[in-house]
Design a protein around this motif. Sequence first.
Motif, PDB file in Angstrom:
ATOM      1  N   GLU A  21      -7.691  -7.564  -5.610  1.00 37.55           N
ATOM      2  CA  GLU A  21      -7.545  -6.266  -4.946  1.00 37.55           C
ATOM      3  C   GLU A  21      -8.232  -6.249  -3.583  1.00 37.55           C
ATOM      4  N   ALA A  24      -5.938  -8.181  -1.329  1.00 36.06           N
ATOM      5  CA  ALA A  24      -4.744  -7.370  -1.075  1.00 36.06           C
ATOM      6  C   ALA A  24      -5.046  -6.283  -0.047  1.00 36.06           C
ATOM      7  N   HIS A  84       4.003  -6.863   2.794  1.00 34.57           N
ATOM      8  CA  HIS A  84       3.236  -5.642   3.074  1.00 34.57           C
ATOM      9  C   HIS A  84       3.824  -4.462   2.289  1.00 34.57           C
ATOM     10  N   THR A  86       5.830  -4.566  -0.382  1.00 37.08           N
ATOM     11  CA  THR A  86       5.719  -4.801  -1.822  1.00 37.08           C
ATOM     12  C   THR A  86       4.311  -4.494  -2.313  1.00 37.08           C
ATOM     13  N   ASN A  87       3.324  -4.918  -1.559  1.00 41.51           N
ATOM     14  CA  ASN A  87       1.949  -4.631  -1.956  1.00 41.51           C
ATOM     15  C   ASN A  87       1.680  -3.125  -1.930  1.00 41.51           C
ATOM     16  N   ARG A  90       3.289  -1.668  -4.946  1.00 45.70           N
ATOM     17  CA  ARG A  90       2.513  -2.082  -6.119  1.00 45.70           C
ATOM     18  C   ARG A  90       1.298  -1.177  -6.322  1.00 45.70           C
ATOM     19  N   THR A 107       6.241  -3.125 -11.692  1.00 46.22           N
ATOM     20  CA  THR A 107       5.690  -4.161 -10.818  1.00 46.22           C
ATOM     21  C   THR A 107       6.576  -5.401 -10.839  1.00 46.22           C
ATOM     22  N   CYS A 111       8.496  -6.861  -7.564  1.00 48.84           N
ATOM     23  CA  CYS A 111       8.231  -8.248  -7.174  1.00 48.84           C
ATOM     24  C   CYS A 111       9.504  -9.089  -7.203  1.00 48.84           C
TER      25      CYS A 111
END
Length: 147
Positions: A21, A24, A84, A86-87, A90, A107, A111
């Motif tokens: 995290e 990320a 960016h 996708t994160n 998420r 998720t 992904c």
Amino acid sequence: MSVPVTTQDLAPQASTGGNFEKFAWIFMRLSGAALLVLVIVHVYVNLVAGDGVHKVDFAFVAGKWASTFWQVWDFAILWLAVLHGTNGVRVIIADYSSRSVVRFWLTMLICSAAVLMLIAGTLTIFTFDPCPTGRTSGHLPSFCPAP
């Protein structure tokens, strides 16, 4: 009967998930800054320095992607933007889904979509043929041989 609360009970618990995290979070900040520069230059070169949006056609893209520099530039935009985004999604899924099964499958879905976009985009950028056969010369870049 009440149980007394100690300061140890109020202390934050150590994370057992590693530093994912944290990395990320750092990635979001760095990729956001990089994307800002990459996209502003991209828009400037395609729309402002050129003849505007009406001149962006197959020949324009083919001429641009004939250069390895612009292929790598657009590749960097593609990868950073997809990762960016996708994160970010998420994190939203983690914040708003209350059930772990739903969180897991959402998720996995996001992904999987990201992987498909990265594969399709990368193949498009690096296998693009700027001089395809069967096109009229008016739609091809000037460096292509006449059909």
